[in-house]
Design a protein around this motif. Sequence first.
Motif, PDB file in Angstrom:
ATOM      1  N   GLN A 563      47.552 -50.756 -31.201  1.00 34.17           N
ATOM      2  CA  GLN A 563      48.983 -50.987 -31.010  1.00 34.17           C
ATOM      3  C   GLN A 563      49.449 -50.143 -29.834  1.00 34.17           C
ATOM      4  OE1 GLN A 563      50.722 -53.191 -33.041  1.00 34.17           O
ATOM      5  NE2 GLN A 563      52.321 -53.028 -31.480  1.00 34.17           N
ATOM      6  N   GLY A 566      55.654 -50.220 -26.240  1.00 36.63           N
ATOM      7  CA  GLY A 566      56.430 -51.366 -25.782  1.00 36.63           C
ATOM      8  C   GLY A 566      56.144 -52.634 -26.545  1.00 36.63           C
ATOM      9  N   GLU A 567      55.804 -52.510 -27.847  1.00 40.85           N
ATOM     10  CA  GLU A 567      55.517 -53.657 -28.710  1.00 40.85           C
ATOM     11  C   GLU A 567      54.456 -54.578 -28.102  1.00 40.85           C
ATOM     12  OE1 GLU A 567      58.638 -55.126 -31.398  1.00 40.85           O
ATOM     13  OE2 GLU A 567      60.024 -54.452 -29.838  1.00 40.85           O
ATOM     14  N   ARG A 568      53.384 -53.953 -27.639  1.00 41.04           N
ATOM     15  CA  ARG A 568      52.231 -54.682 -27.113  1.00 41.04           C
ATOM     16  C   ARG A 568      51.012 -54.403 -27.990  1.00 41.04           C
ATOM     17  NH1 ARG A 568      52.333 -52.341 -21.180  1.00 41.04           N
ATOM     18  NH2 ARG A 568      52.972 -50.539 -22.452  1.00 41.04           N
ATOM     19  N   GLU A 569      50.105 -55.368 -28.033  1.00 41.17           N
ATOM     20  CA  GLU A 569      48.901 -55.270 -28.853  1.00 41.17           C
ATOM     21  C   GLU A 569      47.683 -55.609 -28.012  1.00 41.17           C
ATOM     22  OE1 GLU A 569      50.705 -56.895 -33.107  1.00 41.17           O
ATOM     23  OE2 GLU A 569      49.786 -58.294 -31.684  1.00 41.17           O
ATOM     24  N   PHE A 595      45.517 -60.065 -25.922  1.00 40.63           N
ATOM     25  CA  PHE A 595      46.627 -59.195 -25.558  1.00 40.63           C
ATOM     26  C   PHE A 595      47.918 -59.885 -25.959  1.00 40.63           C
ATOM     27  CE2 PHE A 595      49.997 -57.962 -22.580  1.00 40.63           C
ATOM     28  CZ  PHE A 595      50.040 -56.594 -22.819  1.00 40.63           C
ATOM     29  N   TRP A 597      52.283 -59.517 -26.406  1.00 43.71           N
ATOM     30  CA  TRP A 597      53.425 -58.774 -25.882  1.00 43.71           C
ATOM     31  C   TRP A 597      54.694 -59.430 -26.406  1.00 43.71           C
ATOM     32  CZ3 TRP A 597      54.860 -58.342 -19.953  1.00 43.71           C
ATOM     33  CH2 TRP A 597      55.895 -57.410 -19.818  1.00 43.71           C
ATOM     34  N   LYS A 598      55.498 -58.639 -27.110  1.00 40.82           N
ATOM     35  CA  LYS A 598      56.778 -59.126 -27.600  1.00 40.82           C
ATOM     36  C   LYS A 598      57.808 -58.956 -26.501  1.00 40.82           C
ATOM     37  CE  LYS A 598      59.631 -59.038 -31.751  1.00 40.82           C
ATOM     38  NZ  LYS A 598      59.884 -58.354 -33.041  1.00 40.82           N
ATOM     39  N   LEU A 599      58.094 -60.056 -25.803  1.00 44.81           N
ATOM     40  CA  LEU A 599      58.990 -60.001 -24.656  1.00 44.81           C
ATOM     41  C   LEU A 599      60.421 -59.720 -25.077  1.00 44.81           C
ATOM     42  CD1 LEU A 599      57.562 -63.125 -22.805  1.00 44.81           C
ATOM     43  CD2 LEU A 599      56.984 -60.728 -22.399  1.00 44.81           C
ATOM     44  N   ALA A 604      57.587 -64.138 -27.900  1.00 41.64           N
ATOM     45  CA  ALA A 604      56.337 -63.392 -27.748  1.00 41.64           C
ATOM     46  C   ALA A 604      55.334 -64.194 -26.931  1.00 41.64           C
ATOM     47  CB  ALA A 604      55.741 -63.052 -29.104  1.00 41.64           C
ATOM     48  N   SER A 606      51.107 -64.232 -25.709  1.00 40.22           N
ATOM     49  CA  SER A 606      49.771 -63.682 -25.948  1.00 40.22           C
ATOM     50  C   SER A 606      48.746 -64.438 -25.127  1.00 40.22           C
ATOM     51  CB  SER A 606      49.408 -63.735 -27.433  1.00 40.22           C
ATOM     52  OG  SER A 606      49.496 -65.047 -27.922  1.00 40.22           O
TER      53      SER A 606
END
Length: 641
Positions: A563, A566-569, A595, A597-599, A604, A606
């Motif tokens: 995790q 910036g709310e990225r995985e 990858f 990313w919650k924009l 979102a 990915s």
Amino acid sequence: MGLKRCLTGAALSLATHAVHAYPVQDNLSGMSLEELGAVRITSVSKREERLADAPAAVYVISSADLRRSGAASLVEALRLAPNLQVMQANSGTYVVTARGFAGDNNKLLVLVDGRSVYTPLFAGVFWDAQDVPLDDIERIEVVSGPGGTLWGTNAVNGVINVITKAAGATRGARVAVSGGNARTDSTARYGAALGETGAYRLYGKAFTVRATETAAGTEIDDAWHKMQAGFRADWKQGDDSYTLQGDAYRARKGHPRPGSIVVIGLNVPLGNIEMGGGNLLGRWTRQLGGDGGAVSVQAYYDRTERNVAPFFDEHLDILDLQAQYTAAPIGRHALTVGGQYRHASDRLENSPYFGFLPARQNASWTSLFAQDEVTLGDAWRLTLGLRGERNGYTGNEFLPNARLAWKIGADSTLWGAVSRTVRAPSRLDRDPVVPGVPPYLLVGGPDFQSEVARVFELGFRSQLNADLLYSVNLYRALYDDLHTQEQVPGQLKVKFANGMMGASRGLEAWASWQLTPSWRLRGGLMAQHIDTWLKARVVDLGNSLKRVGRDPAYTASLRSSWQLAGEREFDLALRRVGALSDPDVPAYTAVDMRFGWKLRPSLALSVTGNNLFGGGHGEVTEVAYRTQAGRSVAVELVAWF
């Protein structure tokens, strides 16, 4: 390759022929390992129990696992389970097994919300017909080992139980679109309240899978398109809970073999495979007080249509009724009893090249089961169960099971089990015919009996601390009356018989390690060894002993979930699979990445890549129309409203 294997490849295996971002609600998202061990499962005892206490080799794939895997389909998502072997033949044809016997592909029971999706045509699963929106799945419980006492015949080497989310967990609108070099997908879902105590959801989805290639670079005509829609509604009235759900689909794909195929000396042109169907399921459950007692009744209707030109055109209707009573604990005993009735109406249009006699058949299965969990003390628990099932081929079958669990402290369980289960005959065992001179070359197996397995298991599950959870399982299985192909005495005909025996042993292990609050590792290892031998005076024309070479001796996996700020995985998965033989298929290593990313709170993005390194690999031994699994990349955008 044996006659049955050739026929299956020509008539059935030919027939069987993205990513997910942030959901509005994810019931298992962000779980600690302690919370994961406390997840309530139902597949082992048909009553709720903690995963940490279940006396079986069970692995749970959570909704968070599904989302972060980047899997584009249900069958690909099953690669997350370290106690399964998932092998792709081409774009829509897969073999999924637990504890080997991939060459048979008929010893694993699969359920979706309690609805069995195995076909009585060959006692296996047409994976190209099974599709569930992955974001609608709450969890997948994968039990390796026998499950016949609770689930019936064909639960020989394992049970896969796909459990979808209640409608109340999927309120609002969700739209997802993805595209890449291998496939494109689009899914839309809407959920809302239903009265004061209920909720419903509707969904629709469609995807297109592009044609794949062989290792030589030859394009396989296996491109396919599928559309599916469905609904689910849940509501309560006092102590009563109700569920009503259904799905409908239609699909078309090309034959994986190009052009034509030679059958009984004739060059037969191949057409597209057309498939469609639908199902409707209803369930009523009443809670009997607050001490765990309950009664439930479930019924479903399932319609399947499958046209495999030029071999057969099947129309299958299944009606299934189940009832279960879960008693509240009485002293040391917790009893579960139930019954099931299943009726299938199978209508086949045969061809001059391959068929089933009778072409039209009505069949039924009736069963009763009982299981008692006995608390022997503060640390010991004994489970005894028996199922009696009657089928139209072999009559009565009895499936006993005994499990003993020892709770070692608060966080460790040692368990052992002894079971007997069977794989009952299917239409492919008893009824297939191949025309010839005189008048048939194959007459099926009019006396084919159930394949029997006696299984011994030992397992240990422990949570060493808040950051490390692991499970180790050993098993030994003895098989009798396995499938062979033998000559009819005094005739130029082949029949299917039960002339082979076998034994397998293996190790299954997996662990989860929370290295930091934002980084988790998961590892798994499966190692197995299978021996088979013919009974005295059996001459097997199909060389069935070589089926053992279609199972990898080992599979190892490692997944990293990180995790980021910036709310990225970021997720990385590594899988190593052992070699196959007959013919030889080299071992391979696959690397997948995702990858996300919650924009925005409601948007979102990915990106997923599969098989990113290496020049591709094969996964099954059927080399003539086998996909060379190569690099694929997909981008998905998900929005909520």
